[in-house]
Design an enzyme around this catalytic site. Structure first.
Site, mmCIF file in Angstrom:
data_model
loop_
_atom_site.group_PDB
_atom_site.id
_atom_site.type_symbol
_atom_site.label_atom_id
_atom_site.label_comp_id
_atom_site.label_asym_id
_atom_site.label_seq_id
_atom_site.Cartn_x
_atom_site.Cartn_y
_atom_site.Cartn_z
ATOM 1 N N CYS A 70 9.650 6.032 -9.692
ATOM 2 C CA CYS A 70 9.430 4.976 -8.694
ATOM 3 C C CYS A 70 9.279 3.615 -9.380
ATOM 4 C CB CYS A 70 8.176 5.297 -7.879
ATOM 5 S SG CYS A 70 7.851 4.067 -6.602
ATOM 6 N N CYS A 77 -0.714 6.256 -10.094
ATOM 7 C CA CYS A 77 0.333 7.209 -9.691
ATOM 8 C C CYS A 77 1.134 7.797 -10.850
ATOM 9 C CB CYS A 77 1.269 6.546 -8.692
ATOM 10 S SG CYS A 77 2.438 7.723 -7.965
ATOM 11 N N CYS A 147 5.063 14.345 9.019
ATOM 12 C CA CYS A 147 4.629 13.058 8.486
ATOM 13 C C CYS A 147 5.461 12.786 7.233
ATOM 14 C CB CYS A 147 3.140 13.141 8.136
ATOM 15 S SG CYS A 147 2.476 11.604 7.449
ATOM 16 N N CYS A 207 -0.724 6.826 9.596
ATOM 17 C CA CYS A 207 -1.608 7.570 8.697
ATOM 18 C C CYS A 207 -1.888 6.620 7.542
ATOM 19 C CB CYS A 207 -0.915 8.847 8.214
ATOM 20 S SG CYS A 207 -1.854 9.710 6.932
ATOM 21 N N ARG A 279 -8.959 12.576 6.849
ATOM 22 C CA ARG A 279 -8.400 13.642 6.018
ATOM 23 C C ARG A 279 -9.024 13.633 4.617
ATOM 24 N NH1 ARG A 279 -3.959 15.512 7.941
ATOM 25 N NH2 ARG A 279 -3.365 13.496 8.782
HETATM 26 N N1 SAM Z 1 5.451 5.986 -2.184
HETATM 27 C C1 SAM Z 1 4.508 6.032 -1.124
HETATM 28 C C2 SAM Z 1 3.994 4.687 -0.711
HETATM 29 O O1 SAM Z 1 4.452 3.669 -1.160
HETATM 30 O O2 SAM Z 1 3.090 4.672 0.120
HETATM 31 C C3 SAM Z 1 3.301 6.782 -1.490
HETATM 32 C C4 SAM Z 1 3.313 8.113 -1.941
HETATM 33 S S1 SAM Z 1 1.742 8.261 -2.681
HETATM 34 C C5 SAM Z 1 1.946 9.389 -3.814
HETATM 35 C C6 SAM Z 1 0.643 8.532 -1.337
HETATM 36 C C7 SAM Z 1 -0.763 8.122 -1.580
HETATM 37 O O3 SAM Z 1 -1.385 9.108 -2.347
HETATM 38 C C8 SAM Z 1 -0.996 6.834 -2.323
HETATM 39 O O4 SAM Z 1 -0.925 5.725 -1.498
HETATM 40 C C9 SAM Z 1 -2.403 7.037 -2.839
HETATM 41 O O5 SAM Z 1 -3.348 6.580 -1.901
HETATM 42 C C10 SAM Z 1 -2.487 8.553 -2.999
HETATM 43 N N2 SAM Z 1 -2.445 8.929 -4.424
HETATM 44 C C11 SAM Z 1 -1.360 8.890 -5.217
HETATM 45 N N3 SAM Z 1 -1.681 9.275 -6.480
HETATM 46 C C12 SAM Z 1 -2.998 9.567 -6.448
HETATM 47 C C13 SAM Z 1 -3.922 9.997 -7.440
HETATM 48 N N4 SAM Z 1 -3.570 10.192 -8.701
HETATM 49 N N5 SAM Z 1 -5.200 10.206 -7.070
HETATM 50 C C14 SAM Z 1 -5.580 10.007 -5.797
HETATM 51 N N6 SAM Z 1 -4.751 9.574 -4.824
HETATM 52 C C15 SAM Z 1 -3.480 9.352 -5.148
HETATM 53 FE FE1 SF4 Z 2 5.710 4.716 -6.074
HETATM 54 FE FE2 SF4 Z 2 3.577 6.243 -6.548
HETATM 55 FE FE3 SF4 Z 2 3.253 3.708 -5.846
HETATM 56 FE FE4 SF4 Z 2 4.169 5.483 -4.007
HETATM 57 S S1 SF4 Z 2 2.159 5.481 -4.957
HETATM 58 S S2 SF4 Z 2 4.938 3.425 -4.400
HETATM 59 S S3 SF4 Z 2 5.367 6.821 -5.379
HETATM 60 S S4 SF4 Z 2 4.238 4.435 -7.744
#
Ligand code: SAM
Ligand code: SF4
Ligand code: DTB
Length: 339
Positions: A70, A77, A147, A207, A279
């Site tokens: 990404c 992330c 979702c 969400c 959640r």
């Molecule tokens: N790409 C999508 C976006 O831009 O919204 C998001 C996918 S992301 C993996 C979904 C959510 O998971 C993120 O916005 C964050 O709040 C949560 N998340 C991601 N990595 C995480 C981590 N290592 N620990 C806790 N929450 C995490």
């Molecule tokens: Fe990309 Fe992860 Fe950020 Fe979502 S949360 S925009 S997958 S870097």
């Protein structure tokens, strides 16, 4: 889950409506957050009972349909291309049939909602977006809620997802506006709000939640909840994640969230957003069964069910079966013991 009020009792409905405020200030929320823990939990439990069916916990299953690479730089992330030290296998978009087979399996083990994530900065029109539309239709045809989280979205794309029957779009604010630039530099808080506006305009449920444990203050947590409370209606679903520190990301070294801070955040969310589904999301694998029950008492009424989240391990399904067995009426267990 939100419309269980007695249809005949307009007075009670009106009382309940008054719980749903859109003018919470950060100071007010911080004062709630900082209350003595037992008072805080008792108030959250009171509001939970007024707005939800007590004991009903939604099970959502998660699948990463396109993993890694990404272009965004979200510090938490594993999927950001900026964090080159992360050990993660990148995979292209999965075939629709494979995704639907996994959705059917999730349904068979008890999930009511299927959430699909693609590590994109934004959704782009073309074959891959068409495949996502087919995934949404397929999940709905299985009788599950659907979702997706695909990054930024424009109104026309949101409209197509709505027409495919999408239940909700996940797009988190992650934290309060002041702390946000310390976590993400490649997009702004306003970019997030624009996508959320497109989602709402298409009539898709929102969400939207965030993460605790990234180094933010209690005020930042309260500030995020104030922004969420400002939406009218409130987001239908609010994921609260505790940071899963992933090796190779800038937040790898962060200490795990104190489980009682997690409970405090869940309770505060329940009080500020009484009608929303709250959640209990990432970070659950580090919580004891007892802490998870406390989170439910404090207002959590949904969780991710399945051995993995997107790229990190979730609470194992075996442990969740034991959790749900412990929540069941004791008679059921006595009966099982007698067998
Ligand atoms: N790409 C999508 C976006 O831009 O919204 C998001 C996918 S992301 C993996 C979904 C959510 O998971 C993120 O916005 C964050 O709040 C949560 N998340 C991601 N990595 C995480 C981590 N290592 N620990 C806790 N929450 C995490
Ligand atoms: Fe990309 Fe992860 Fe950020 Fe979502 S949360 S925009 S997958 S870097
Ligand atoms: C959300 O707020 N949490 C889920 C879901 N929305 C998509 C994702 C959690 C991801 C945790 C880190 C990982 O597994 O990569």
């Amino acid at each position: 889950m939100q419309d269980h009020f007695s249809a005949d009792d307009a007075r009670v409905q009106n009382d309940h409506q008054q719980d749903l405020r859109h003018d919470w200030t950060v100071e007010e929320i911080l004062a709630v957050h900082d209350r003595p823990l037992l008072e805080l939990i008792a108030e959250a439990a009171r509001l939970h009972a007024r707005h939800h069916v007590n004991g009903a916990i939604q099970k959502a299953s998660l699948l990463s349909v396109k993993t890694g690479g990404c272009p965004e730089d979200c510090a938490y992330c594993s999927q950001s291309a900026h964090h080159k030290e992360v050990d993660l296998a990148k995979t292209p978009l999965m075939p629709v049939a494979d995704v639907l087979a996994l959705a059917a399996r999730a349904k068979n083990v008890g999930a009511d909602r299927f959430c699909m994530g693609a590590a994109w900065r934004e959704a782009r029109d073309g074959a891959e977006f068409d495949a996502l539309i087919a995934m949404v239709r397929g999940v709905r045809d299985l009788g599950m809620e659907a979702c997706v989280t695909l990054g930024m979205l424009n109104e026309a794309q949101a409209q197509r997802l709505a027409e495919a029957g999408l239940t909700a779009y996940n797009h988190n604010l992650d934290t309060g506006p002041d702390f946000y630039p310390a976590i993400i530099s490649t997009r702004s808080y306003d970019d997030r709000l624009d996508t959320l506006k497109a989602v709402r305009a298409a009539g898709i449920q929102m969400c939207c939640g965030g993460i605790i444990g990234m180094g933010e203050s209690a005020r930042d947590r309260a500030a995020m909840l104030a922004v969420l409370a400002g939406f009218d209606p409130h987001p239908e679903s609010v994921p609260i994640n505790a940071l899963v520190p992933v090796a190779g990301t800038p937040l790898a070294g962060r200490e795990e969230v104190d489980p009682l801070d997690f409970v405090r955040m869940i309770a505060t969310t329940r009080i500020v957003l009484p009608g929303s589904v709250v959640r209990l999301s990432a970070g659950r694998s580090g919580l004891s069964r007892e802490t998870q029950v406390l989170c439910m008492v404090a207002g959590a009424n949904s969780l991710f069910y399945g051995d993995t989240l997107l790229t990190t391990p979730n609470a194992p399904m075996g442990a969740d079966e034991a959790l749900f067995a412990a929540l069941a009426p004791l008679g059921d267990r006595e009966h099982m013991r007698a067998k």
